[in-house]
Write a protein that holds these residues in place. Structure first.
Motif, PDB file in Angstrom:
ATOM      1  N   ASN A   1      51.813  19.351  90.187  1.00  0.00           N
ATOM      2  CA  ASN A   1      52.155  17.956  90.452  1.00  0.00           C
ATOM      3  C   ASN A   1      50.908  17.084  90.370  1.00  0.00           C
ATOM      4  OD1 ASN A   1      50.733  18.337  92.886  1.00  0.00           O
ATOM      5  ND2 ASN A   1      52.611  18.970  93.950  1.00  0.00           N
ATOM      6  N   VAL A   2      51.122  15.785  90.547  1.00  0.00           N
ATOM      7  CA  VAL A   2      50.041  14.820  90.392  1.00  0.00           C
ATOM      8  C   VAL A   2      48.992  14.956  91.490  1.00  0.00           C
ATOM      9  CG1 VAL A   2      51.194  13.019  91.743  1.00  0.00           C
ATOM     10  CG2 VAL A   2      49.570  12.372  89.957  1.00  0.00           C
ATOM     11  N   LEU A   3      49.395  15.457  92.650  1.00  0.00           N
ATOM     12  CA  LEU A   3      48.455  15.561  93.763  1.00  0.00           C
ATOM     13  C   LEU A   3      47.305  16.502  93.448  1.00  0.00           C
ATOM     14  CD1 LEU A   3      50.923  15.663  96.798  1.00  0.00           C
ATOM     15  CD2 LEU A   3      49.606  13.720  95.927  1.00  0.00           C
ATOM     16  N   GLU A   4      47.577  17.568  92.716  1.00  0.00           N
ATOM     17  CA  GLU A   4      46.506  18.508  92.370  1.00  0.00           C
ATOM     18  C   GLU A   4      45.475  17.844  91.459  1.00  0.00           C
ATOM     19  OE1 GLU A   4      45.823  22.884  90.256  1.00  0.00           O
ATOM     20  OE2 GLU A   4      47.843  22.217  90.816  1.00  0.00           O
ATOM     21  N   VAL A   5      45.912  17.018  90.529  1.00  0.00           N
ATOM     22  CA  VAL A   5      44.983  16.329  89.633  1.00  0.00           C
ATOM     23  C   VAL A   5      44.145  15.305  90.411  1.00  0.00           C
ATOM     24  CG1 VAL A   5      44.785  14.875  87.594  1.00  0.00           C
ATOM     25  CG2 VAL A   5      46.541  16.659  87.695  1.00  0.00           C
ATOM     26  N   VAL A   6      44.819  14.550  91.264  1.00  0.00           N
ATOM     27  CA  VAL A   6      44.091  13.562  92.072  1.00  0.00           C
ATOM     28  C   VAL A   6      43.059  14.246  92.964  1.00  0.00           C
ATOM     29  CG1 VAL A   6      44.338  11.855  93.914  1.00  0.00           C
ATOM     30  CG2 VAL A   6      45.953  11.874  92.008  1.00  0.00           C
ATOM     31  N   ASP A   7      43.443  15.367  93.544  1.00  0.00           N
ATOM     32  CA  ASP A   7      42.503  16.108  94.401  1.00  0.00           C
ATOM     33  C   ASP A   7      41.326  16.639  93.587  1.00  0.00           C
ATOM     34  OD1 ASP A   7      41.923  17.437  97.044  1.00  0.00           O
ATOM     35  OD2 ASP A   7      42.056  19.195  95.751  1.00  0.00           O
ATOM     36  N   ALA A   8      41.582  17.099  92.375  1.00  0.00           N
ATOM     37  CA  ALA A   8      40.502  17.587  91.517  1.00  0.00           C
ATOM     38  C   ALA A   8      39.560  16.461  91.110  1.00  0.00           C
ATOM     39  CB  ALA A   8      41.094  18.263  90.277  1.00  0.00           C
ATOM     40  N   GLN A   9      40.119  15.269  90.863  1.00  0.00           N
ATOM     41  CA  GLN A   9      39.261  14.122  90.544  1.00  0.00           C
ATOM     42  C   GLN A   9      38.348  13.765  91.727  1.00  0.00           C
ATOM     43  OE1 GLN A   9      42.181  11.186  89.515  1.00  0.00           O
ATOM     44  NE2 GLN A   9      42.204  11.726  87.332  1.00  0.00           N
ATOM     45  N   SER A  10      38.929  13.734  92.905  1.00  0.00           N
ATOM     46  CA  SER A  10      38.141  13.422  94.101  1.00  0.00           C
ATOM     47  C   SER A  10      37.075  14.476  94.346  1.00  0.00           C
ATOM     48  CB  SER A  10      39.065  13.302  95.320  1.00  0.00           C
ATOM     49  OG  SER A  10      40.012  12.268  95.143  1.00  0.00           O
ATOM     50  N   SER A  11      37.415  15.723  94.124  1.00  0.00           N
ATOM     51  CA  SER A  11      36.448  16.809  94.344  1.00  0.00           C
ATOM     52  C   SER A  11      35.275  16.700  93.382  1.00  0.00           C
ATOM     53  CB  SER A  11      37.132  18.166  94.189  1.00  0.00           C
ATOM     54  OG  SER A  11      38.133  18.342  95.174  1.00  0.00           O
ATOM     55  N   LEU A  12      35.548  16.367  92.112  1.00  0.00           N
ATOM     56  CA  LEU A  12      34.466  16.239  91.139  1.00  0.00           C
ATOM     57  C   LEU A  12      33.524  15.097  91.518  1.00  0.00           C
ATOM     58  CD1 LEU A  12      33.033  16.944  88.544  1.00  0.00           C
ATOM     59  CD2 LEU A  12      34.679  15.498  87.296  1.00  0.00           C
ATOM     60  N   ALA A  13      34.074  13.938  91.889  1.00  0.00           N
ATOM     61  CA  ALA A  13      33.230  12.808  92.286  1.00  0.00           C
ATOM     62  C   ALA A  13      32.403  13.146  93.526  1.00  0.00           C
ATOM     63  CB  ALA A  13      34.090  11.574  92.533  1.00  0.00           C
ATOM     64  N   THR A  14      33.038  13.850  94.459  1.00  0.00           N
ATOM     65  CA  THR A  14      32.326  14.223  95.684  1.00  0.00           C
ATOM     66  C   THR A  14      31.175  15.179  95.388  1.00  0.00           C
ATOM     67  OG1 THR A  14      34.326  13.923  97.013  1.00  0.00           O
ATOM     68  CG2 THR A  14      32.572  15.266  97.965  1.00  0.00           C
ATOM     69  N   GLN A  15      31.415  16.170  94.545  1.00  0.00           N
ATOM     70  CA  GLN A  15      30.377  17.148  94.237  1.00  0.00           C
ATOM     71  C   GLN A  15      29.234  16.534  93.430  1.00  0.00           C
ATOM     72  OE1 GLN A  15      30.203  20.077  95.575  1.00  0.00           O
ATOM     73  NE2 GLN A  15      32.172  19.755  96.601  1.00  0.00           N
ATOM     74  N   GLU A  16      29.543  15.621  92.507  1.00  0.00           N
ATOM     75  CA  GLU A  16      28.471  14.973  91.746  1.00  0.00           C
ATOM     76  C   GLU A  16      27.609  14.091  92.646  1.00  0.00           C
ATOM     77  OE1 GLU A  16      30.121  14.637  87.175  1.00  0.00           O
ATOM     78  OE2 GLU A  16      30.736  13.093  88.612  1.00  0.00           O
ATOM     79  N   ASN A  17      28.240  13.374  93.555  1.00  0.00           N
ATOM     80  CA  ASN A  17      27.457  12.576  94.497  1.00  0.00           C
ATOM     81  C   ASN A  17      26.639  13.464  95.428  1.00  0.00           C
ATOM     82  OD1 ASN A  17      28.275  10.004  93.598  1.00  0.00           O
ATOM     83  ND2 ASN A  17      30.152  10.092  94.820  1.00  0.00           N
ATOM     84  N   ALA A  18      27.204  14.581  95.841  1.00  0.00           N
ATOM     85  CA  ALA A  18      26.476  15.503  96.703  1.00  0.00           C
ATOM     86  C   ALA A  18      25.268  16.090  95.976  1.00  0.00           C
ATOM     87  CB  ALA A  18      27.405  16.622  97.180  1.00  0.00           C
ATOM     88  N   GLN A  19      25.390  16.311  94.675  1.00  0.00           N
ATOM     89  CA  GLN A  19      24.254  16.816  93.909  1.00  0.00           C
ATOM     90  C   GLN A  19      23.118  15.799  93.887  1.00  0.00           C
ATOM     91  OE1 GLN A  19      24.862  17.357  89.661  1.00  0.00           O
ATOM     92  NE2 GLN A  19      23.547  19.177  89.656  1.00  0.00           N
ATOM     93  N   GLU A  20      23.433  14.523  93.706  1.00  0.00           N
ATOM     94  CA  GLU A  20      22.399  13.498  93.728  1.00  0.00           C
ATOM     95  C   GLU A  20      21.782  13.373  95.117  1.00  0.00           C
ATOM     96  OE1 GLU A  20      21.322  12.276  91.044  1.00  0.00           O
ATOM     97  OE2 GLU A  20      22.920  13.103  89.795  1.00  0.00           O
TER      98      GLU A  20
END
Length: 463
Positions: free
Chosen positions: A419-438
C-alpha cells in the motif's frame, strides 16, 4: 537611504535644557548592498576561513593586542634594570641680598652678588649636566621576572583564543556545508514526493488504486515542500552566521570547498601526550601561578634595601660657559651613592605579602582545577570523536539501505503488492537517514575541533 526611527522607552527622560547628546553616525545599509551577480564568489577552504576569521573577530584581536602589550611590558621592565641617562639643564635665580637686612638668612655686610637665601650658591646659577642614574635592588629584577611570567600568560591566552576561534570556525564551516547538503536532500525528497504523487494519480486514473492513496501522496508532497523551505532558511542562517565571522559585509556571496572524508582519528596515547605538553589552558594556569609566586617574592623584597647610584658631569656655575671670567674651568663631575634601608612602615609590607600569598593560593587552586578539567575533557572529547567516527560508516550504510528500501517499495507499489503507506514510510526513512549522515559528519568534525582546542594540532593527519 537609511531611515532612522525614534523609539520612546519608558523610564528614560529627555535631556535637560542646555545638555547635549552625543550622536553616533550609523553606517548606511546601502553600504551592505547585495553583491553583483557577475562578481565571482570566492571558494573558501577551511584554512582560508580561519585566516579570515582571525582578521575580523574582535575577541581574537583583543587577545593579540594583550599579547603585544605584555611583550612591551616585559621590555619596559628590562629597561628598568639599565642605567638612565638624562641631559639636565636648569637656570636658577635668587633675589640678591642688598646690604644689611633683618633676615636671619642674610648676613650683615653682604654684597649684591650674594643670594638672599643661604641654601643657594649665587644670584645667577646655570646647570647643564649629563646625569646617569642606576637603582640596584631585588624588586627591579623581580619585576622583570614577573613581566616575563605575565607575557607567558598572555601568549597562552592568545593561543587559547586562536584555538577557540578555530574551533568555532570549524563548527560553522561544516554546519554550513551540512546545511547546504540538507537542502539537496530536501530537494530530492520533494522531487521524489512529487513524482510519487503523479504516479498515484496515474494509477487512480487507471482505476488501480483508491483516491485515498492520492490524498496520502499529496499530504506527503506538501510536507516535503514545507521541509524544503525550512531547510533553505536554515542553510541561509548558517551562511550568514559564518559570513559575519569572515567578511566585512555579511551579504558577501561565497562558496565552501568540498571536504574529503576525514582521516582516521589519532590514538588516545598520542592525544594525551600532545595535550599534556601543548594545552594552552594548562600553560596559562602554570604561568599565572608563576606570576603569583613572583608577586609574593616582590612583596617580600620591600624588606630589603635599595642602592641608588648617581653620576653627573657638566657645569654648575654663575655663568653659562665652560670657563669662568677668571679662567677657572667650570666643567666637572660629581657622584653619589644612596642606600635606603626599610625600618618601619606600620605593617604595610607585611599585609602586602599576605595579600600576594592569598592570590598565590588561589592560583594553585586554578591550576589544580585546570588539570582535572583537562583530564575530563580529554576523555569526553575523545570518546565523542571515537563514537562519531565509528558511526560514520554505519550512517553511510543506512543511507544506502534506505535508498534500496525506497526503490523496492516503489516497485512493489507499482506491482500492487503493497500500500501507499509503505512508500511514504520509505521516503521518510531515506530523508531521515541522509540528514543523519550530514549531522554525523558535523558531529565528528566538531569533536575533532574540540580535541584540537586541547592539543593545538591536527589529529587526522591533515593540516
Amino acid at each position: 537611504m537609511l531611515l532612522v526611527t525614534c523609539l520612546r522607552v519608558d523610564g528614560l527622560q529627555a535631556p535637560a535644557q542646555g545638555q547635549t547628546i552625543q550622536t553616533i553616525q550609523a553606517q548606511p545599509v546601502s553600504n551592505f548592498a547585495q553583491p553583483s551577480e557577475t562578481q565571482p564568489a570566492p571558494a573558501l577552504t577551511l584554512e582560508d576561513a580561519i585566516l579570515r576569521a582571525q582578521k575580523n573577530e574582535p575577541a581574537f584581536a583583543a587577545a593579540v593586542a594583550a599579547n603585544k602589550v605584555a611583550a612591551l611590558d616585559r621590555s619596559i621592565a628590562r629597561s628598568a634594570l639599565l642605567p638612565n641617562v638624562v641631559y639636565h639643564n636648569q637656570y636658577l635665580y635668587t633675589q640678591p641680598a642688598h646690604g644689611t637686612t633683618g633676615s636671619a638668612n642674610a648676613s650683615a655686610g653682604t654684597t649684591s652678588n650674594e643670594p638672599r637665601f643661604i641654601a643657594n650658591n649665587a644670584v645667577h646659577e646655570y646647570m647643564s649636566q649629563g646625569v646617569v642614574t642606576e637603582t640596584i635592588g631585588f624588586q627591579q629584577a623581580n619585576a622583570l621576572a614577573h613581566a616575563s611570567a605575565l607575557a607567558a600568560v598572555a601568549a597562552a591566552e592568545l593561543e587559547l583564543s586562536r584555538r577557540g576561534l578555530s574551533s568555532t570556525v570549524v563548527g560553522l564551516y561544516y554546519s554550513t556545508i551540512a546545511a547546504a547538503r540538507k537542502v539537496e536532500v530536501a530537494q530530492r525528497a520533494a522531487d521524489e514526493a512529487a513524482d510519487f504523487t503523479q504516479n498515484t494519480q496515474r494509477r487512480e486514473d487507471a482505476r488501480e488504486v483508491a483516491h485515498a492513496d492520492v490524498i496520502k501522496a499529496q499530504l506527503q508532497q506538501q510536507q516535503r515542500d514545507r521541509d524544503l523551505a525550512n531547510t533553505k532558511l536554515e542553510s541561509e542562517k548558517a551562511r550568514l552566521e559564518l559570513a559575519v565571522l569572515l567578511f566585512p559585509n555579511p551579504r558577501t556571496t561565497f562558496t565552501l570547498s568540498n571536504t574529503p572524508f576525514p582521516a582516521p582519528l589519532a590514538t588516545r596515547e598520542e592525544i594525551e601526550a600532545i595535550a599534556s605538553r601543548d594545552n594552552p589552558e594548562l600553560k596559562s594556569a602554570i604561568a599565572s601561578l608563576h606570576a603569583a609566586s613572583l608577586d609574593v617574592t616582590g612583596a617580600r623584597a620591600a624588606y630589603l634595601p635599595d642602592l641608588a647610584l648617581n653620576f653627573s658631569y657638566g657645569i654648575d656655575a654663575t655663568e653659562f660657559a665652560v670657563h669662568a671670567a677668571d679662567g677657572t674651568r667650570n666643567l666637572g663631575y660629581s657622584a653619589s651613592a644612596t642606600l635606603d634601608i626599610p625600618v618601619w612602615d606600620w605593617f604595610a609590607t607585611h599585609d602586602r605579602v599576605k595579600q600576594k600569598i592569598a592570590q598565590q593560593d588561589s592560583a594553585k587552586v586554578v591550576l589544580s582545577s585546570t588539570q582535572k578539567r583537562l583530564i575530563a575533557q580529554l576523555d569526553e572529547f575523545y570518546n565523542e570523536a571515537r563514537v562519531a567516527a565509528d558511526q560514520l560508516q554505519s550512517l553511510g550504510a543506512s543511507v544506502q539501505t534506505a535508498r534500496e528500501s525506497l526503490r523496492l517499495a516503489r516497485l512493489r507499489y507499482t506491482a500492487g503488492e503493497t500500500n501507499v503507506l509503505e512508500v511514504v514510510d520509505a521516503q521518510s526513512s531515506l530523508a531521515t537517514q541522509e540528514n543523519a549522515q550530514e549531522d554525523g559528519m558535523v558531529r565528528y568534525q566538531t569533536a575533532l575541533a574540540n580535541l584540537q582546542l586541547l592539543t593545538g594540532q591536527s589529529l587526522t593527519g591533515t593540516k
